[in-house]
Design a protein around this motif. Structure first.
Motif, PDB file in Angstrom:
ATOM      1  N   TRP A 163       8.690   3.293  22.710  1.00 37.41           N
ATOM      2  CA  TRP A 163       9.369   4.315  21.919  1.00 37.41           C
ATOM      3  C   TRP A 163      10.589   3.661  21.277  1.00 37.41           C
ATOM      4  CZ3 TRP A 163       7.111   5.315  26.583  1.00 37.41           C
ATOM      5  CH2 TRP A 163       6.244   6.433  26.680  1.00 37.41           C
ATOM      6  N   ARG A 164      10.866   4.016  20.019  1.00 36.23           N
ATOM      7  CA  ARG A 164      12.004   3.437  19.309  1.00 36.23           C
ATOM      8  C   ARG A 164      12.751   4.534  18.567  1.00 36.23           C
ATOM      9  NH1 ARG A 164       7.795  -0.357  17.606  1.00 36.23           N
ATOM     10  NH2 ARG A 164       8.145  -2.435  18.473  1.00 36.23           N
ATOM     11  N   GLY A 165      14.037   4.262  18.318  1.00 36.46           N
ATOM     12  CA  GLY A 165      14.808   5.207  17.527  1.00 36.46           C
ATOM     13  C   GLY A 165      16.137   4.624  17.099  1.00 36.46           C
ATOM     14  N   ILE A 166      16.809   5.333  16.202  1.00 37.38           N
ATOM     15  CA  ILE A 166      18.158   4.995  15.748  1.00 37.38           C
ATOM     16  C   ILE A 166      19.059   6.165  16.079  1.00 37.38           C
ATOM     17  CG2 ILE A 166      19.645   4.534  13.770  1.00 37.38           C
ATOM     18  CD1 ILE A 166      17.973   2.151  14.286  1.00 37.38           C
ATOM     19  N   PRO A 223      24.531 -15.918  19.689  1.00 37.89           N
ATOM     20  CA  PRO A 223      23.728 -16.441  18.582  1.00 37.89           C
ATOM     21  C   PRO A 223      22.808 -15.400  17.957  1.00 37.89           C
ATOM     22  CG  PRO A 223      22.728 -17.061  20.665  1.00 37.89           C
ATOM     23  CD  PRO A 223      24.011 -16.327  21.005  1.00 37.89           C
ATOM     24  N   LEU A 224      22.784 -14.188  18.505  1.00 38.31           N
ATOM     25  CA  LEU A 224      21.851 -13.163  18.044  1.00 38.31           C
ATOM     26  C   LEU A 224      22.535 -12.167  17.124  1.00 38.31           C
ATOM     27  CD1 LEU A 224      20.043 -12.342  21.410  1.00 38.31           C
ATOM     28  CD2 LEU A 224      19.159 -13.735  19.538  1.00 38.31           C
ATOM     29  N   LEU A 225      21.812 -11.732  16.104  1.00 38.41           N
ATOM     30  CA  LEU A 225      22.285 -10.660  15.246  1.00 38.41           C
ATOM     31  C   LEU A 225      21.296  -9.509  15.316  1.00 38.41           C
ATOM     32  CD1 LEU A 225      23.528 -12.400  11.961  1.00 38.41           C
ATOM     33  CD2 LEU A 225      24.888 -11.552  13.871  1.00 38.41           C
ATOM     34  N   GLY A 226      21.825  -8.297  15.409  1.00 39.97           N
ATOM     35  CA  GLY A 226      20.999  -7.101  15.381  1.00 39.97           C
ATOM     36  C   GLY A 226      20.957  -6.525  13.979  1.00 39.97           C
ATOM     37  N   PHE A 227      19.786  -6.045  13.568  1.00 40.15           N
ATOM     38  CA  PHE A 227      19.592  -5.503  12.224  1.00 40.15           C
ATOM     39  C   PHE A 227      18.879  -4.163  12.301  1.00 40.15           C
ATOM     40  CE2 PHE A 227      19.720 -10.060  11.510  1.00 40.15           C
ATOM     41  CZ  PHE A 227      20.387 -10.209  10.299  1.00 40.15           C
ATOM     42  N   HIS A 228      19.255  -3.248  11.442  1.00 42.51           N
ATOM     43  CA  HIS A 228      18.328  -2.186  11.077  1.00 42.51           C
ATOM     44  C   HIS A 228      17.282  -2.850  10.199  1.00 42.51           C
ATOM     45  CE1 HIS A 228      16.553   1.431   9.515  1.00 42.51           C
ATOM     46  NE2 HIS A 228      17.375   2.199  10.225  1.00 42.51           N
ATOM     47  N   ARG A 229      16.014  -2.593  10.463  1.00 39.22           N
ATOM     48  CA  ARG A 229      14.958  -3.284   9.712  1.00 39.22           C
ATOM     49  C   ARG A 229      15.114  -3.074   8.206  1.00 39.22           C
ATOM     50  NH1 ARG A 229      10.604  -5.203  12.908  1.00 39.22           N
ATOM     51  NH2 ARG A 229       9.443  -5.534  10.969  1.00 39.22           N
ATOM     52  N   ARG A 235       0.811  -1.220   0.000  1.00 35.84           N
ATOM     53  CA  ARG A 235       0.000   0.000   0.000  1.00 35.84           C
ATOM     54  C   ARG A 235       0.843   1.268   0.000  1.00 35.84           C
ATOM     55  NH1 ARG A 235      -2.684   0.152   6.062  1.00 35.84           N
ATOM     56  NH2 ARG A 235      -0.750   0.253   7.256  1.00 35.84           N
ATOM     57  N   GLY A 236       2.108   1.187   0.477  1.00 37.77           N
ATOM     58  CA  GLY A 236       2.975   2.355   0.453  1.00 37.77           C
ATOM     59  C   GLY A 236       3.412   2.702  -0.957  1.00 37.77           C
ATOM     60  N   SER A 237       3.836   3.940  -1.135  1.00 34.71           N
ATOM     61  CA  SER A 237       4.252   4.393  -2.460  1.00 34.71           C
ATOM     62  C   SER A 237       5.572   3.775  -2.894  1.00 34.71           C
ATOM     63  CB  SER A 237       4.361   5.920  -2.487  1.00 34.71           C
ATOM     64  OG  SER A 237       5.280   6.371  -1.512  1.00 34.71           O
ATOM     65  N   ALA A 238       6.309   3.218  -1.950  1.00 26.95           N
ATOM     66  CA  ALA A 238       7.558   2.514  -2.254  1.00 26.95           C
ATOM     67  C   ALA A 238       7.721   1.417  -1.220  1.00 26.95           C
ATOM     68  CB  ALA A 238       8.745   3.463  -2.223  1.00 26.95           C
ATOM     69  N   LEU A 239       8.463   0.375  -1.604  1.00 28.38           N
ATOM     70  CA  LEU A 239       8.708  -0.712  -0.657  1.00 28.38           C
ATOM     71  C   LEU A 239       9.878  -0.336   0.228  1.00 28.38           C
ATOM     72  CD1 LEU A 239       6.751  -2.441  -2.365  1.00 28.38           C
ATOM     73  CD2 LEU A 239       8.224  -4.375  -1.833  1.00 28.38           C
ATOM     74  N   SER A 240       9.582   0.037   1.439  1.00 30.46           N
ATOM     75  CA  SER A 240      10.611   0.345   2.428  1.00 30.46           C
ATOM     76  C   SER A 240      10.066  -0.058   3.777  1.00 30.46           C
ATOM     77  CB  SER A 240      10.975   1.832   2.420  1.00 30.46           C
ATOM     78  OG  SER A 240       9.844   2.620   2.703  1.00 30.46           O
ATOM     79  N   GLU A 241      10.956  -0.495   4.659  1.00 31.57           N
ATOM     80  CA  GLU A 241      10.525  -1.001   5.945  1.00 31.57           C
ATOM     81  C   GLU A 241      10.401   0.137   6.941  1.00 31.57           C
ATOM     82  OE1 GLU A 241       9.174  -3.664   8.731  1.00 31.57           O
ATOM     83  OE2 GLU A 241       9.429  -3.890   6.564  1.00 31.57           O
ATOM     84  N   ILE A 242       9.209   0.291   7.498  1.00 33.41           N
ATOM     85  CA  ILE A 242       8.983   1.288   8.543  1.00 33.41           C
ATOM     86  C   ILE A 242       9.401   0.688   9.880  1.00 33.41           C
ATOM     87  CG2 ILE A 242       7.236   2.665   9.726  1.00 33.41           C
ATOM     88  CD1 ILE A 242       5.640   2.647   7.120  1.00 33.41           C
ATOM     89  N   GLY A 243      10.148   1.429  10.644  1.00 32.22           N
ATOM     90  CA  GLY A 243      10.573   0.913  11.940  1.00 32.22           C
ATOM     91  C   GLY A 243      12.012   1.295  12.189  1.00 32.22           C
ATOM     92  N   ALA A 244      12.645   0.589  13.094  1.00 29.24           N
ATOM     93  CA  ALA A 244      13.998   0.949  13.468  1.00 29.24           C
ATOM     94  C   ALA A 244      14.921  -0.263  13.453  1.00 29.24           C
ATOM     95  CB  ALA A 244      13.975   1.627  14.836  1.00 29.24           C
ATOM     96  N   GLY A 245      14.837  -1.105  14.449  1.00 33.08           N
ATOM     97  CA  GLY A 245      15.753  -2.234  14.518  1.00 33.08           C
ATOM     98  C   GLY A 245      15.083  -3.467  15.073  1.00 33.08           C
ATOM     99  N   MET A 246      15.822  -4.562  15.052  1.00 31.65           N
ATOM    100  CA  MET A 246      15.329  -5.837  15.570  1.00 31.65           C
ATOM    101  C   MET A 246      16.507  -6.785  15.666  1.00 31.65           C
ATOM    102  SD  MET A 246      13.457  -7.272  12.186  1.00 31.65           S
ATOM    103  CE  MET A 246      14.323  -7.217  10.621  1.00 31.65           C
TER     104      MET A 246
END
Length: 394
Positions: free
Chosen positions: A181-184, A100-106, A39-50
Motif C-alpha cells: 500500500w502506498r500514499g502521500i 547519500p539518498l534523496l527522496g522524490f515524489h515520482r 498510452r495514457g492521455s497525458a504524460l504523468s507519473e502514476i505512483g507516489a514516492g521513491m
C-alpha cells in the motif's frame, strides 16, 4: 539535427514513465530523434514516492539533469532511523549526519525528465498494439498505423507489450507473496524512517512541500486480494503501530491510497531482439526493497545512449547494451528479492534475531557500515555521454 558520427537516427520509445523519458533524454543527448508513445492521455507519473541512491544520481548527472533532480529531491534517512512497531528506535540518525539518498515524489522526478524532452517528441494516448522488427529497422503499430524507426526502446513496464510479443517464451511477471500500500500524506516534521514489523514494514519518506510518502509492504496469501475500504484495512492492520504511522495514515486522503501486488521476472536470456531493446521494468521488474527500480531504468538509459553514441553499427551497440546491463540489473533484482524475503519474514525467531543484531550496531557507525555494504550497488559509475555542444543538444 545530425546524429554524432553519422546520419540522423530515429527511435521510438514505448512508455512515457521515468525509464522511457530517461531513454529519450539520452537519445537526444547523442543526436538522435525520438517519438515517445505513451498510452495514457497525458504524460504523468502514476505512483507516489521513491528514493534515489548515488548510482542513480550519477546517471542523472550523465543525462545532464542531475542538478535539477537534486533540487527536486529531499534528503532521506530511511534505514538510518529503524524502529519497531512500538516506536522504539533500533537505530537513530545522529543530527547533522549526511545521507547519500534523496527522496522524490515520482511526479517531481518525472517532470525533471519530461522538461528535458522536446514537446514535439511526446505522443500521448498512443496504445501500442504490435511491435515488429526486421533487418535494420523496427516498427510500432498504434491504431493500425505503423511507425518505423532505426530502434525501438520498450520501456512499457512490467507487463510490457513488446516483451510479450517478441519474447513469447518468457514467463509473465511472477507474484511471490508480497503486496504494498502506498500514499502521500500532508505532514510536517517527519525525517524519514523504516519500521520493521514481523511479516511487514512501514517506510516513511519526506518528499518536499510538506508531503510525506509512505509505503506498507506486507505478505499476502494470494495475488489480487483487495478490500472494499483499503484505508480501513490499513488502519486495522497497523492499529497497534506507533503514533507516526497512524498519523500518516490519517493525513492521507482515502482516494489517494494505492494498493498493488509486487512482482518480479525470471531472468531473461537477452534484453534485445533485432532492433528492439527492453529497458527498465520491461526488462527487469524488481522488488522495492533496495529502492532501485527507477534507478536501474535510468542506468539502462545512460548505457544505451553511450553504446549508440558515435557508431553507425546499431546492432553491435545493442549487443553491447545487453552485455553491460543484463548481468548488473539481474543481480540487483536478485538482491532486492533476497532483501524482501528478509524484511518480510514472518518467523518470530528470525525477526527477533534481526532486531537484536541491529540493536548492537552503534547509530553513529551505521551510515558508514551501510555504505560499505552497498558499495557494489551504489558505486556504479556511468559511461560518458556527449557534452552539450558536442554535436547533440543537452
Amino acid at each position: 539535427m545530425t546524429a554524432i558520427g553519422g546520419p540522423e537516427r530515429r527511435a521510438v520509445v514505448i512508455g512515457g514513465g521515468i525509464g522511457g523519458l530517461a531513454a529519450a533524454v539520452a537519445l537526444r543527448r547523442i543526436g538522435w530523434t525520438a517519438t515517445v508513445l505513451e498510452r495514457g492521455s497525458a504524460l504523468s507519473e502514476i505512483g507516489a514516492g521513491m528514493s534515489q541512491a548515488p548510482n542513480a544520481l550519477r546517471a542523472l548527472d550523465a543525462l545532464g539533469v542531475g542538478e535539477r533532480a537534486r533540487a527536486a529531491g529531499r534528503p532521506f534517512y530511511g534505514t538510518l532511523n529503524l524502529r519497531t512497531p512500538s516506536g522504539r528506535h533500533l537505530m537513530r540518525v545522529v543530527p547533522g549526519t549526511p545521507t547519500p539518498l534523496l527522496g522524490f515524489h515520482r511526479a517531481d522526478l518525472h517532470r525533471v525528465l519530461l522538461d528535458a524532452v522536446p514537446p514535439s517528441w511526446v505522443r500521448p494516448a498512443a496504445r501500442v498494439a504490435d511491435v515488429r522488427t526486421g533487418a535494420g529497422a523496427a516498427a510500432a503499430v498504434v491504431d493500425g498505423v505503423e511507425t518505423r524507426a532505426d530502434l525501438i526502446v520498450a520501456a512499457d513496464g512490467a507487463n510490457s507489450t513488446a516483451r510479450r510479443l517478441l519474447w513469447p517464451r518468457a514467463d509473465p511477471p511472477r507474484f511471490r507473496g508480497h503486496t504494498v500500500w502506498r500514499g502521500i500524506a500532508r505532514a510536517e516534521g517527519v525525517e524519514g524512517s523504516m519500521t520493521l514489523g514481523r511479516g511487514g514494514y512501514f517506510l516513511a519518506m519526506p518528499v518536499g512541500g510538506g508531503r510525506v510518502y509512505w509505503a506498507h509492504v506486507a505478505r499476502a496469501a494470494a495475488q489480487g486480494i483487495r478490500h472494499r475500504d483499503e484505508p480501513a484495512e490499513l488502519r486495522r492492520r497497523l492499529a497497534g503501530w506507533h503514533a507516526e504511522v497512524r498519523r500518516l495514515l490519517a493525513a492521507t486522503p482515502p482516494e489517494a491510497v494505492l494498493h498493488h501486488d509486487i512482482t518480479d521476472l525470471a531472468p531473461l536470456p537477452t534484453y534485445v531482439k533485432g532492433r528492439v531493446a527492453l529497458l527498465g521494468d520491461a526488462a527487469h521488474p524488481m522488488y522495492p526493497d533496495l529502492g532501485q527500480g527507477a534507478g536501474q531504468a535510468i542506468e539502462d538509459a545512460v548505457v544505451l545512449g553511450a553504446a549508440l553514441a558515435g557508431t553507425a553499427d546499431i546492432d553491435a551497440a545493442l549487443l553491447r547494451y545487453d552485455r553491460e546491463r543484463r548481468p548488473r540489473s539481474q543481480w540487483v533484482a536478485k538482491e532486492a528479492a533476497r532483501n524482501a524475503r528478509s524484511n518480510l519474514s514472518s518467523s518470530r525467531l528470525a525477526y527477533g534475531f534481526r532486531v537484536a543484531a541491529v540493536s548492537l550496531v552503534p547509530s553513529k557507525r551505521w551510515p558508514d557500515w551501510s555504505a560499505r555494504a552497498l558499495s557494489a550497488l551504489w558505486g556504479w559509475t556511468p559511461p560518458d555521454l556527449p557534452e552539450p555542444g558536442s554535436g547533440a543538444p543537452a
